[in-house]
Motif scaffolding. Structure first.
Motif, PDB file in Angstrom:
ATOM      1  N   GLU A  72       0.811  -1.214   0.000  1.00  9.43           N
ATOM      2  CA  GLU A  72       0.000   0.000   0.000  1.00  9.43           C
ATOM      3  C   GLU A  72       0.845   1.265   0.000  1.00  9.43           C
ATOM      4  O   GLU A  72       0.643   2.176   0.810  1.00  9.43           O
ATOM      5  N   VAL A  73       1.789   1.323  -0.917  1.00 12.30           N
ATOM      6  CA  VAL A  73       2.560   2.544  -1.096  1.00 12.30           C
ATOM      7  C   VAL A  73       2.260   3.086  -2.478  1.00 12.30           C
ATOM      8  O   VAL A  73       2.067   2.338  -3.423  1.00 12.30           O
ATOM      9  N   SER A  74       2.210   4.398  -2.591  1.00  8.15           N
ATOM     10  CA  SER A  74       1.885   5.010  -3.874  1.00  8.15           C
ATOM     11  C   SER A  74       3.146   5.159  -4.709  1.00  8.15           C
ATOM     12  O   SER A  74       4.233   5.380  -4.195  1.00  8.15           O
ATOM     13  N   SER A  75       2.978   5.047  -6.008  1.00  8.20           N
ATOM     14  CA  SER A  75       4.109   5.157  -6.913  1.00  8.20           C
ATOM     15  C   SER A  75       4.519   6.618  -7.077  1.00  8.20           C
ATOM     16  O   SER A  75       3.683   7.526  -7.045  1.00  8.20           O
ATOM     17  N   VAL A  76       5.815   6.841  -7.245  1.00 12.25           N
ATOM     18  CA  VAL A  76       6.319   8.190  -7.495  1.00 12.25           C
ATOM     19  C   VAL A  76       5.988   8.555  -8.929  1.00 12.25           C
ATOM     20  O   VAL A  76       6.343   7.836  -9.864  1.00 12.25           O
ATOM     21  N   LYS A  77       5.315   9.667  -9.114  1.00 10.55           N
ATOM     22  CA  LYS A  77       4.854  10.072 -10.444  1.00 10.55           C
ATOM     23  C   LYS A  77       5.662  11.262 -10.964  1.00 10.55           C
ATOM     24  O   LYS A  77       6.258  12.018 -10.188  1.00 10.55           O
ATOM     25  N   VAL A  78       5.640  11.412 -12.282  1.00 10.08           N
ATOM     26  CA  VAL A  78       6.264  12.566 -12.916  1.00 10.08           C
ATOM     27  C   VAL A  78       5.588  13.837 -12.404  1.00 10.08           C
ATOM     28  O   VAL A  78       4.363  13.881 -12.240  1.00 10.08           O
ATOM     29  N   GLN A  79       6.374  14.853 -12.127  1.00 16.32           N
ATOM     30  CA  GLN A  79       5.979  16.152 -11.576  1.00 16.32           C
ATOM     31  C   GLN A  79       5.808  16.125 -10.060  1.00 16.32           C
ATOM     32  O   GLN A  79       5.598  17.175  -9.447  1.00 16.32           O
ATOM     33  N   ASP A  80       5.925  14.940  -9.444  1.00 13.57           N
ATOM     34  CA  ASP A  80       5.942  14.886  -7.980  1.00 13.57           C
ATOM     35  C   ASP A  80       7.265  15.427  -7.457  1.00 13.57           C
ATOM     36  O   ASP A  80       8.308  15.315  -8.128  1.00 13.57           O
ATOM     37  N   ILE A  81       7.221  16.013  -6.268  1.00  7.08           N
ATOM     38  CA  ILE A  81       8.474  16.347  -5.595  1.00  7.08           C
ATOM     39  C   ILE A  81       9.123  15.022  -5.210  1.00  7.08           C
ATOM     40  O   ILE A  81       8.472  14.127  -4.659  1.00  7.08           O
ATOM     41  N   ALA A  82      10.388  14.878  -5.512  1.00  4.92           N
ATOM     42  CA  ALA A  82      11.092  13.629  -5.202  1.00  4.92           C
ATOM     43  C   ALA A  82      11.060  13.374  -3.701  1.00  4.92           C
ATOM     44  O   ALA A  82      11.410  14.262  -2.913  1.00  4.92           O
ATOM     45  N   PRO A  83      10.596  12.217  -3.272  1.00  3.85           N
ATOM     46  CA  PRO A  83      10.551  11.897  -1.837  1.00  3.85           C
ATOM     47  C   PRO A  83      11.912  12.117  -1.181  1.00  3.85           C
ATOM     48  O   PRO A  83      12.933  11.630  -1.673  1.00  3.85           O
ATOM     49  N   ASP A  84      11.886  12.852  -0.104  1.00  2.00           N
ATOM     50  CA  ASP A  84      13.148  13.205   0.542  1.00  2.00           C
ATOM     51  C   ASP A  84      13.661  12.059   1.415  1.00  2.00           C
ATOM     52  O   ASP A  84      12.903  11.194   1.868  1.00  2.00           O
ATOM     53  N   PHE A  85      14.947  12.058   1.660  1.00  2.00           N
ATOM     54  CA  PHE A  85      15.556  11.067   2.549  1.00  2.00           C
ATOM     55  C   PHE A  85      16.915  11.581   3.001  1.00  2.00           C
ATOM     56  O   PHE A  85      17.510  12.449   2.361  1.00  2.00           O
ATOM     57  N   THR A  86      17.354  11.038   4.100  1.00  2.00           N
ATOM     58  CA  THR A  86      18.709  11.300   4.593  1.00  2.00           C
ATOM     59  C   THR A  86      19.368   9.953   4.842  1.00  2.00           C
ATOM     60  O   THR A  86      18.843   9.128   5.599  1.00  2.00           O
ATOM     61  N   LEU A  87      20.502   9.720   4.197  1.00  2.00           N
ATOM     62  CA  LEU A  87      21.216   8.459   4.339  1.00  2.00           C
ATOM     63  C   LEU A  87      22.707   8.719   4.534  1.00  2.00           C
ATOM     64  O   LEU A  87      23.238   9.760   4.132  1.00  2.00           O
ATOM     65  N   GLU A  88      23.343   7.738   5.130  1.00  2.00           N
ATOM     66  CA  GLU A  88      24.800   7.782   5.263  1.00  2.00           C
ATOM     67  C   GLU A  88      25.419   7.365   3.931  1.00  2.00           C
ATOM     68  O   GLU A  88      24.902   6.473   3.249  1.00  2.00           O
ATOM     69  N   THR A  89      26.498   8.021   3.568  1.00  2.00           N
ATOM     70  CA  THR A  89      27.184   7.660   2.336  1.00  2.00           C
ATOM     71  C   THR A  89      28.316   6.683   2.641  1.00  2.00           C
ATOM     72  O   THR A  89      28.681   6.466   3.800  1.00  2.00           O
ATOM     73  N   LEU A  90      28.855   6.125   1.585  1.00  2.00           N
ATOM     74  CA  LEU A  90      29.935   5.154   1.740  1.00  2.00           C
ATOM     75  C   LEU A  90      31.167   5.799   2.373  1.00  2.00           C
ATOM     76  O   LEU A  90      31.970   5.125   3.016  1.00  2.00           O
ATOM     77  N   SER A  91      31.285   7.110   2.222  1.00  2.00           N
ATOM     78  CA  SER A  91      32.428   7.824   2.801  1.00  2.00           C
ATOM     79  C   SER A  91      32.169   8.248   4.245  1.00  2.00           C
ATOM     80  O   SER A  91      33.018   8.898   4.874  1.00  2.00           O
ATOM     81  N   GLY A  92      30.981   7.887   4.783  1.00  2.00           N
ATOM     82  CA  GLY A  92      30.694   8.180   6.183  1.00  2.00           C
ATOM     83  C   GLY A  92      29.991   9.496   6.436  1.00  2.00           C
ATOM     84  O   GLY A  92      29.740   9.860   7.585  1.00  2.00           O
ATOM     85  N   GLU A  93      29.619  10.210   5.385  1.00  2.00           N
ATOM     86  CA  GLU A  93      28.935  11.487   5.538  1.00  2.00           C
ATOM     87  C   GLU A  93      27.422  11.282   5.497  1.00  2.00           C
ATOM     88  O   GLU A  93      26.930  10.231   5.088  1.00  2.00           O
ATOM     89  N   SER A  94      26.686  12.303   5.911  1.00  2.00           N
ATOM     90  CA  SER A  94      25.231  12.272   5.861  1.00  2.00           C
ATOM     91  C   SER A  94      24.773  13.057   4.636  1.00  2.00           C
ATOM     92  O   SER A  94      25.226  14.180   4.401  1.00  2.00           O
ATOM     93  N   LEU A  95      23.879  12.458   3.850  1.00  2.00           N
ATOM     94  CA  LEU A  95      23.414  13.111   2.630  1.00  2.00           C
ATOM     95  C   LEU A  95      21.894  13.188   2.639  1.00  2.00           C
ATOM     96  O   LEU A  95      21.219  12.184   2.850  1.00  2.00           O
TER      97      LEU A  95
END
Length: 217
Positions: A72-95
């Motif tokens: 029950e998750v909605s698909s990301v559509k064209v013209q939608d704001i890209a769903p935001d996220f914060t993840l750790e990168t391989l270099s150890g930084e937060s993105l």
């Protein structure tokens, strides 16, 4: 005499075959299935990762997770704001994706076990080197499906990948936010932070990447 011995031998063989067949059928019945070649083959079939070819693109689809992460998750559509996220990168930084607003972004979902991702990665790296002043290439690794972060790091180093790699350790971004069940999958995000073009599922070559970049605003 010889004919009689031959007849006795044939009779014994037939009796033996009947006993063997009966024993097999009884064992099969106890296990709840019919003893057929099809069932025997099914018994021997190993539980392997599912890779299903899809004629709609030149790539590979991986199985939907067995739990309820993708329910029950909605698909990301064209013209939608890209769903935001914060993840750790391989270099150890937060993105954080929203911090990239104002830049064109290729958001590429991939994994080390995906052969099509391996095929695409050198082209993606070359494209990044040629256009890094025009856009951000962000590789989002489906880390929760990997054996270890160490293996991801080794893969990236071996291929000489220099664009940022974000680690989706719980697969929430991959499954829930972007429904990237086919790998590789690339989303094209414009300077407004919108998903401007339809996502591309499957590997891309440099020519196709260049076309997509020209379309992004």
């Amino acid at each position: 005499m010889i004919k009689r011995l031959f007849a006795v031998t044939v009779l014994l063989l037939m009796i033996g075959f009947v006993i063997y067949s009966f024993t097999k059928e009884k064992t099969a019945a106890e296990k709840g299935y019919s003893f057929t070649e099809e069932n025997t083959a099914a018994e021997k079939k190993e539980e392997l990762p599912v890779e299903v070819e899809d004629e709609s693109f030149d790539g590979v689809i991986w199985a939907t997770p067995e739990d309820d992460r993708a329910v029950e998750v909605s698909s990301v559509k064209v013209q939608d704001i890209a769903p935001d996220f914060t993840l750790e990168t391989l270099s150890g930084e937060s993105l954080t994706l929203s911090d990239l607003k104002g830049k064109k972004v290729f958001l590429n979902f991939w994994a080390t076990w995906c052969t099509y991702c391996i095929d695409e990665m050198p082209a993606m790296q070359q494209f990044y080197e040629d256009h890094k002043d025009e856009l951000v290439v962000l590789g989002l690794n489906a880390t929760g499906s990997e054996k270890s972060v160490k293996e991801v790091k080794s893969f990236v180093e071996d291929l000489g990948v220099t664009f940022p790699i974000a680690l989706d350790k719980d697969l929430d971004v991959t499954y829930n936010k972007y429904q990237a069940f086919g790998l590789p999958t690339t989303y094209f995000i414009n300077t407004k932070g919108e998903v401007q073009l339809p996502k591309h599922v499957g590997p891309m070559d440099i020519e196709l990447m260049t076309e997509k970049l020209k379309e992004l605003e």
